[in-house]
Design a protein around this motif. Sequence first.
Motif, PDB file in Angstrom:
ATOM      1  N   GLU A   1       0.861  -1.180   0.000  1.00 55.09           N
ATOM      2  CA  GLU A   1       0.000   0.000   0.000  1.00 55.09           C
ATOM      3  C   GLU A   1       0.897   1.229   0.000  1.00 55.09           C
ATOM      4  OE1 GLU A   1      -3.107   2.162   3.058  1.00 55.09           O
ATOM      5  OE2 GLU A   1      -3.017  -0.023   3.034  1.00 55.09           O
ATOM      6  N   PHE A   2       0.609   2.159  -0.878  1.00 53.64           N
ATOM      7  CA  PHE A   2       1.434   3.370  -0.966  1.00 53.64           C
ATOM      8  C   PHE A   2       0.609   4.514  -1.523  1.00 53.64           C
ATOM      9  CE2 PHE A   2       1.799   0.930  -4.813  1.00 53.64           C
ATOM     10  CZ  PHE A   2       1.757   1.861  -5.838  1.00 53.64           C
ATOM     11  N   ARG A   3       1.107   5.730  -1.321  1.00 54.10           N
ATOM     12  CA  ARG A   3       0.449   6.925  -1.832  1.00 54.10           C
ATOM     13  C   ARG A   3       1.298   7.502  -2.955  1.00 54.10           C
ATOM     14  NH1 ARG A   3       0.100   7.232   3.687  1.00 54.10           N
ATOM     15  NH2 ARG A   3      -1.991   6.922   4.487  1.00 54.10           N
ATOM     16  N   GLY A   4       0.639   8.098  -3.928  1.00 56.41           N
ATOM     17  CA  GLY A   4       1.364   8.717  -5.039  1.00 56.41           C
ATOM     18  C   GLY A   4       2.013   7.678  -5.923  1.00 56.41           C
ATOM     19  N   GLU A   5       3.208   7.973  -6.373  1.00 56.01           N
ATOM     20  CA  GLU A   5       3.934   7.057  -7.240  1.00 56.01           C
ATOM     21  C   GLU A   5       4.648   6.011  -6.391  1.00 56.01           C
ATOM     22  OE1 GLU A   5       3.718   7.180 -10.625  1.00 56.01           O
ATOM     23  OE2 GLU A   5       2.263   8.754 -10.204  1.00 56.01           O
ATOM     24  N   GLY A   6       4.737   4.818  -6.910  1.00 51.38           N
ATOM     25  CA  GLY A   6       5.425   3.748  -6.195  1.00 51.38           C
ATOM     26  C   GLY A   6       5.722   2.621  -7.145  1.00 51.38           C
ATOM     27  N   ALA A   7       6.115   1.503  -6.591  1.00 54.76           N
ATOM     28  CA  ALA A   7       6.460   0.336  -7.396  1.00 54.76           C
ATOM     29  C   ALA A   7       5.229  -0.152  -8.157  1.00 54.76           C
ATOM     30  CB  ALA A   7       6.998  -0.772  -6.507  1.00 54.76           C
ATOM     31  N   SER A   8       5.432  -0.484  -9.406  1.00 55.72           N
ATOM     32  CA  SER A   8       4.333  -0.960 -10.233  1.00 55.72           C
ATOM     33  C   SER A   8       4.088  -2.447  -9.985  1.00 55.72           C
ATOM     34  CB  SER A   8       4.667  -0.746 -11.715  1.00 55.72           C
ATOM     35  OG  SER A   8       5.698  -1.642 -12.108  1.00 55.72           O
ATOM     36  N   GLU A   9       2.985  -2.922 -10.524  1.00 59.47           N
ATOM     37  CA  GLU A   9       2.675  -4.343 -10.439  1.00 59.47           C
ATOM     38  C   GLU A   9       3.803  -5.163 -11.058  1.00 59.47           C
ATOM     39  OE1 GLU A   9      -0.720  -7.421 -12.041  1.00 59.47           O
ATOM     40  OE2 GLU A   9      -1.332  -5.363 -11.592  1.00 59.47           O
ATOM     41  N   GLN A  10       4.344  -4.714 -12.185  1.00 57.55           N
ATOM     42  CA  GLN A  10       5.430  -5.453 -12.832  1.00 57.55           C
ATOM     43  C   GLN A  10       6.698  -5.438 -11.980  1.00 57.55           C
ATOM     44  OE1 GLN A  10       5.174  -7.423 -15.680  1.00 57.55           O
ATOM     45  NE2 GLN A  10       7.098  -8.143 -14.811  1.00 57.55           N
ATOM     46  N   ASP A  11       7.003  -4.312 -11.316  1.00 53.05           N
ATOM     47  CA  ASP A  11       8.158  -4.255 -10.419  1.00 53.05           C
ATOM     48  C   ASP A  11       8.056  -5.328  -9.336  1.00 53.05           C
ATOM     49  OD1 ASP A  11       9.204  -2.014 -11.757  1.00 53.05           O
ATOM     50  OD2 ASP A  11       8.252  -0.604 -10.373  1.00 53.05           O
ATOM     51  N   TRP A  12       6.871  -5.430  -8.720  1.00 56.52           N
ATOM     52  CA  TRP A  12       6.706  -6.424  -7.663  1.00 56.52           C
ATOM     53  C   TRP A  12       6.701  -7.831  -8.224  1.00 56.52           C
ATOM     54  CZ3 TRP A  12       8.043  -6.409  -2.970  1.00 56.52           C
ATOM     55  CH2 TRP A  12       8.076  -5.217  -2.254  1.00 56.52           C
ATOM     56  N   ARG A  13       6.122  -8.022  -9.377  1.00 57.18           N
ATOM     57  CA  ARG A  13       6.150  -9.354  -9.991  1.00 57.18           C
ATOM     58  C   ARG A  13       7.608  -9.785 -10.200  1.00 57.18           C
ATOM     59  NH1 ARG A  13       2.785 -12.751 -12.136  1.00 57.18           N
ATOM     60  NH2 ARG A  13       1.034 -11.328 -11.978  1.00 57.18           N
ATOM     61  N   ASP A  14       8.442  -8.885 -10.694  1.00 55.45           N
ATOM     62  CA  ASP A  14       9.858  -9.194 -10.905  1.00 55.45           C
ATOM     63  C   ASP A  14      10.535  -9.551  -9.585  1.00 55.45           C
ATOM     64  OD1 ASP A  14       9.459  -8.610 -13.601  1.00 55.45           O
ATOM     65  OD2 ASP A  14      10.428  -6.629 -13.484  1.00 55.45           O
ATOM     66  N   ARG A  15      10.256  -8.788  -8.547  1.00 59.15           N
ATOM     67  CA  ARG A  15      10.850  -9.069  -7.235  1.00 59.15           C
ATOM     68  C   ARG A  15      10.398 -10.430  -6.705  1.00 59.15           C
ATOM     69  NH1 ARG A  15       9.186  -3.232  -5.840  1.00 59.15           N
ATOM     70  NH2 ARG A  15      11.089  -2.089  -6.318  1.00 59.15           N
ATOM     71  N   LEU A  16       9.109 -10.702  -6.828  1.00 61.01           N
ATOM     72  CA  LEU A  16       8.592 -11.975  -6.330  1.00 61.01           C
ATOM     73  C   LEU A  16       9.142 -13.152  -7.135  1.00 61.01           C
ATOM     74  CD1 LEU A  16       4.970 -10.775  -5.552  1.00 61.01           C
ATOM     75  CD2 LEU A  16       6.759 -11.346  -3.878  1.00 61.01           C
ATOM     76  N   GLU A  17       9.400 -12.943  -8.413  1.00 57.21           N
ATOM     77  CA  GLU A  17      10.056 -13.992  -9.202  1.00 57.21           C
ATOM     78  C   GLU A  17      11.479 -14.228  -8.703  1.00 57.21           C
ATOM     79  OE1 GLU A  17       9.581 -12.820 -13.300  1.00 57.21           O
ATOM     80  OE2 GLU A  17       7.474 -13.442 -13.319  1.00 57.21           O
ATOM     81  N   ARG A  18      12.184 -13.154  -8.285  1.00 52.78           N
ATOM     82  CA  ARG A  18      13.517 -13.322  -7.684  1.00 52.78           C
ATOM     83  C   ARG A  18      13.428 -14.112  -6.389  1.00 52.78           C
ATOM     84  NH1 ARG A  18      14.431  -7.911  -9.333  1.00 52.78           N
ATOM     85  NH2 ARG A  18      14.142  -7.114  -7.222  1.00 52.78           N
ATOM     86  N   LEU A  19      12.383 -13.848  -5.593  1.00 43.58           N
ATOM     87  CA  LEU A  19      12.184 -14.593  -4.352  1.00 43.58           C
ATOM     88  C   LEU A  19      12.003 -16.082  -4.651  1.00 43.58           C
ATOM     89  CD1 LEU A  19      11.609 -14.946  -1.336  1.00 43.58           C
ATOM     90  CD2 LEU A  19       9.251 -14.185  -1.792  1.00 43.58           C
ATOM     91  N   ILE A  20      11.164 -16.397  -5.598  1.00 43.02           N
ATOM     92  CA  ILE A  20      10.949 -17.803  -5.968  1.00 43.02           C
ATOM     93  C   ILE A  20      12.258 -18.442  -6.400  1.00 43.02           C
ATOM     94  CG2 ILE A  20       9.890 -19.291  -7.738  1.00 43.02           C
ATOM     95  CD1 ILE A  20       7.438 -17.359  -7.604  1.00 43.02           C
ATOM     96  N   ALA A  21      13.040 -17.726  -7.221  1.00 42.33           N
ATOM     97  CA  ALA A  21      14.310 -18.257  -7.700  1.00 42.33           C
ATOM     98  C   ALA A  21      15.281 -18.484  -6.531  1.00 42.33           C
ATOM     99  CB  ALA A  21      14.922 -17.320  -8.731  1.00 42.33           C
ATOM    100  N   LYS A  22      15.344 -17.546  -5.574  1.00 37.55           N
ATOM    101  CA  LYS A  22      16.241 -17.694  -4.420  1.00 37.55           C
ATOM    102  C   LYS A  22      15.880 -18.895  -3.572  1.00 37.55           C
ATOM    103  CE  LYS A  22      18.944 -14.154  -4.912  1.00 37.55           C
ATOM    104  NZ  LYS A  22      20.353 -14.337  -5.185  1.00 37.55           N
ATOM    105  N   LEU A  23      14.595 -19.175  -3.444  1.00 38.33           N
ATOM    106  CA  LEU A  23      14.140 -20.307  -2.622  1.00 38.33           C
ATOM    107  C   LEU A  23      14.261 -21.629  -3.365  1.00 38.33           C
ATOM    108  CD1 LEU A  23      11.039 -18.693  -0.940  1.00 38.33           C
ATOM    109  CD2 LEU A  23      13.227 -19.233   0.128  1.00 38.33           C
ATOM    110  N   GLY A  24      14.279 -21.547  -4.705  1.00 37.50           N
ATOM    111  CA  GLY A  24      14.319 -22.757  -5.527  1.00 37.50           C
ATOM    112  C   GLY A  24      15.583 -23.502  -5.374  1.00 37.50           C
TER     113      GLY A  24
END
Length: 131
Positions: A108-131
């Motif tokens: 949750e954020f106000r104004g400009e912030g990380a986009s859905e694609q930014d978070w998707r990329d980060r979460l894909e990195r998380l999956i890769a790190k745990l893999g």
Amino acid sequence: MTGSIEQGTSQTHGNTHILHFLVKFPQPMEAVWPALSTPEGLGAWWTAVDVLEPRLGGTVALRGLGAGQVTAWDVDRIAEYTLDDGARVRFHLEPDGGHGSALRFSHEFRGEGASEQDWRDRLERLIAKLG
């Protein structure tokens, strides 16, 4: 088997934006939790952590993002970090299936912030790190 990210959702209320994702992992909760609740874990896939007091009301300082407080903490399940600018990141981990786990993530954020694609990329990195 690797993890998966279901379609994210985005809501806007005035100038407040909320992103939600459901991420599924083949790993059990105890294998995923450190990636969401420790400086080393968060730094490996999201951002460097300068300070993290792992308790309700503890201080958190995320490099490049700001400082704030731990506003929810349930060991092995929920970590929520609220920054001084009002941005809030919540990780809610729960069992999924026989041995896997599911992460209900929100930002949750106000104004400009990380986009859905930014978070998707980060979460894909998380999956890769745990893999």
